[in-house]
Write a protein that holds these residues in place. Sequence first.
Motif, PDB file in Angstrom:
ATOM      1  N   ARG A  29      73.159  42.596  96.119  1.00 37.81           N
ATOM      2  CA  ARG A  29      72.669  43.704  95.289  1.00 37.81           C
ATOM      3  C   ARG A  29      71.239  43.414  94.805  1.00 37.81           C
ATOM      4  N   CYS A  30      71.021  42.198  94.355  1.00 36.29           N
ATOM      5  CA  CYS A  30      69.696  41.803  93.880  1.00 36.29           C
ATOM      6  C   CYS A  30      68.667  41.947  94.997  1.00 36.29           C
ATOM      7  N   ALA A  31      68.987  41.460  96.195  1.00 37.64           N
ATOM      8  CA  ALA A  31      68.062  41.527  97.325  1.00 37.64           C
ATOM      9  C   ALA A  31      67.745  42.971  97.693  1.00 37.64           C
ATOM     10  N   ILE A  32      68.763  43.821  97.735  1.00 35.18           N
ATOM     11  CA  ILE A  32      68.569  45.231  98.090  1.00 35.18           C
ATOM     12  C   ILE A  32      67.642  45.913  97.090  1.00 35.18           C
ATOM     13  N   GLU A  33      67.887  45.701  95.809  1.00 35.45           N
ATOM     14  CA  GLU A  33      67.083  46.356  94.783  1.00 35.45           C
ATOM     15  C   GLU A  33      65.646  45.839  94.785  1.00 35.45           C
TER      16      GLU A  33
ATOM     17  N   GLN B 249      63.973  44.707  97.429  1.00 36.69           N
ATOM     18  CA  GLN B 249      63.264  45.253  98.584  1.00 36.69           C
ATOM     19  C   GLN B 249      62.965  46.738  98.413  1.00 36.69           C
ATOM     20  N   ARG B 250      63.850  47.474  97.780  1.00 35.72           N
ATOM     21  CA  ARG B 250      63.594  48.897  97.555  1.00 35.72           C
ATOM     22  C   ARG B 250      62.463  49.104  96.546  1.00 35.72           C
ATOM     23  N   ILE B 251      62.435  48.290  95.504  1.00 38.52           N
ATOM     24  CA  ILE B 251      61.338  48.377  94.537  1.00 38.52           C
ATOM     25  C   ILE B 251      60.020  48.031  95.218  1.00 38.52           C
ATOM     26  N   LYS B 252      60.036  46.981  96.045  1.00 39.28           N
ATOM     27  CA  LYS B 252      58.822  46.586  96.759  1.00 39.28           C
ATOM     28  C   LYS B 252      58.330  47.706  97.671  1.00 39.28           C
ATOM     29  N   THR B 253      59.253  48.367  98.362  1.00 40.26           N
ATOM     30  CA  THR B 253      58.870  49.457  99.256  1.00 40.26           C
ATOM     31  C   THR B 253      58.192  50.576  98.487  1.00 40.26           C
TER      32      THR B 253
ATOM     33  N   GLU C 137      63.489  40.929 109.049  1.00 38.18           N
ATOM     34  CA  GLU C 137      62.211  41.589 109.255  1.00 38.18           C
ATOM     35  C   GLU C 137      61.413  41.531 107.957  1.00 38.18           C
ATOM     36  N   PRO C 138      60.065  41.603 108.011  1.00 40.47           N
ATOM     37  CA  PRO C 138      59.293  41.702 106.770  1.00 40.47           C
ATOM     38  C   PRO C 138      59.764  42.907 105.954  1.00 40.47           C
ATOM     39  N   GLY C 139      60.118  42.663 104.699  1.00 42.18           N
ATOM     40  CA  GLY C 139      60.682  43.720 103.873  1.00 42.18           C
ATOM     41  C   GLY C 139      62.174  43.891 104.069  1.00 42.18           C
ATOM     42  N   GLY C 140      62.810  42.994 104.838  1.00 39.57           N
ATOM     43  CA  GLY C 140      64.229  43.129 105.159  1.00 39.57           C
ATOM     44  C   GLY C 140      65.072  41.975 104.670  1.00 39.57           C
TER      45      GLY C 140
END
Length: 659
Positions: free
Chosen positions: A70-74, A76-80, A126-129
């Motif tokens: 969950r932490c990783a997903i959030e 990466q989404r914030i970074k995007t 992947e970068p951002g993944g």
Amino acid sequence: MERRLAAVLIADVAGYSRLSQADEEGTRTRFQTDLHEIFGPKIAEHRGRLVKTMGDGLLIEFRSVVDALRCAIEVQRIKTERDAGPWADRRLAFRIGINLGDVIVEGDDIHGDGVNIADRLQGLAEPGGIAISGTVYDQVQSKLLVGYADLGERQVKNIVGPVRAYRVLLDPVAAGKTMDAMEKSHGSWHRPVLAAAVLLVLAGASAAAWLRPWESKIEAASPERMTFPLPDKPSIAVLPFANMSSEAEQENFADGMTDDLITDLSKVSGLFVIARNSTFVYKGKPVKIGQVAEELGVRYVLEGSVRRAGDKVRMNAQLIDALTGGHVWADRFDGKVTDIFAVQDEFLRKIVEALQVTLTRPEKEEIARAKASTVAAKEAFDEGWSLYLRFNAKDNARAVGPLKRAIELDPAYGRAYAALAMTYFRAFFGWQQELDSGTGEVYGLDQGLFQDYLKVAKKHPTALAHTAEANHQMFLGRIEEARIEAGRAIALDPNDPEAHITMAWSLTLAGQSTEALNFVATAKRLNPIYPSHYALAHGIALFTADDLKQAAEVFSEGFRQNPEAVDLLPPLASVLAHLGRRTEARQLLFKWRPQADQKALERFARAYKFPFRWAREHARVWQRLIEGVRVAALPLDITVSSLMAELKQVDPFRRLIAI
């Protein structure tokens, strides 16, 4: 020695060394910002523990593997969201790996295979993944609204036995699905390519015999090493065709063939095409296809060669899928030079078909309009255009002769007239002296050479003519008209970075800096090895948005990359003066005018002009820019009160209206 089962997350910045070499302090600052503003709060929210930072990496431990993902997903989404648009060229893209395994505990630190596997997994992301191990997948498969791509079992460094791995798919369309990695990476548009390539090779047996693609030793590119994320459409870079002729003067002909293919492909809206400036840096260098793809962020690379002898020409070309190292298409032409236009059209058609992209009727019409009617006119244009694209005063002046020769040979050559207009337009950026001496003319607005060539170009309209007209309208202060013309240029040539930069200028001058920054980002992505005027457009847009610190960074980086770009120094000095860094600002103006004494420096600062006019309601931006330049030119011992009195002596706003 204590051991425990732990969910381990490792995050690492993709391409950190390259970013750090370009801007060590800025890259480190952005890493610390991401750590404290994004990772820190999310780690705390999901009950994790930051074990340590490792250069450009993070080691984090969680009690729950669900919390870790969950932490990783959030994150990466914030970074995007944060890194979209104008910040894309400076983004730090993190790769994240997560493993559930046994770790060794020593004080506050953890290590062992549980950590090592997480580290190897981030290399598969992947970068951002995000990449996860099979043990993580088994625990989270149905608990989060994401999808997964099965990478199968991977043998990774220093780990005994294969590791089952998955990539996490953040696209909502993939939620709840687990798919094969090849299906995810290729996408639906790519599935027919192999069959198409086989048919093309069978149809062109002579080309296959020349290339012998089954013997290819091309090393595949790695998505993990890509400088930029791959676009959501087929992306291609065209390398300079090798000149196989015995005559060195045929170099321009080979370059022209390359440029024509880039120009034609860039008008296809279904493709993402890297600009000529960025691919020609590889000219004459022994580079690998995978290296080119990784550095420019593309999947496909086109390379070839040209041999010309008299009126005969031989042209070879091959299109390579850099992710597999395989050939998608190849062909060969032997014939007369006079047939070269038909050959270019045929090569374009076959490349587009191989990539399963549609070439629309308007795109075909624009491609035809941009071509010369004779080979001699094309050669003259190619010579002048290659000089113009070097974007410096001396070569800009040298471009005029061959471009004029092109319109003499083909009086209806619209693109050549537009190119001539642009060479004269560059005089507004301080290149007038070189134009005067290089062409034997005395250039001035009263003579209207720019307007004369533009007038003819508009009778034979091309995308380049609309870009030139947009610049003309900006010079006249007609910002909305400029925006419309830039939009027409982009519609006709969606992959032309110059059209996007022109649109960015028109939006900046209208006070719409946020939108302008998006177009700057697109231009830089299409032309990653961009000329200095992109930095000028970027920095002025940031200045308009009142982001002075970032504007200073962009101007500084632009000047570091091109020390001859002295046009960046006055706006950089202005920004630094507004930031209170007057000593640095003053030093920059002496770099701008190295022979000046104090009085001359102040005189130059007062006379500083800018080629475009802001819309009247946003003219205050111009006033602030001029004020900053004048402040930078004044002696450091002048007090603030004296400084304000000095500024009132000449009203920059009145100067603006008078120009």
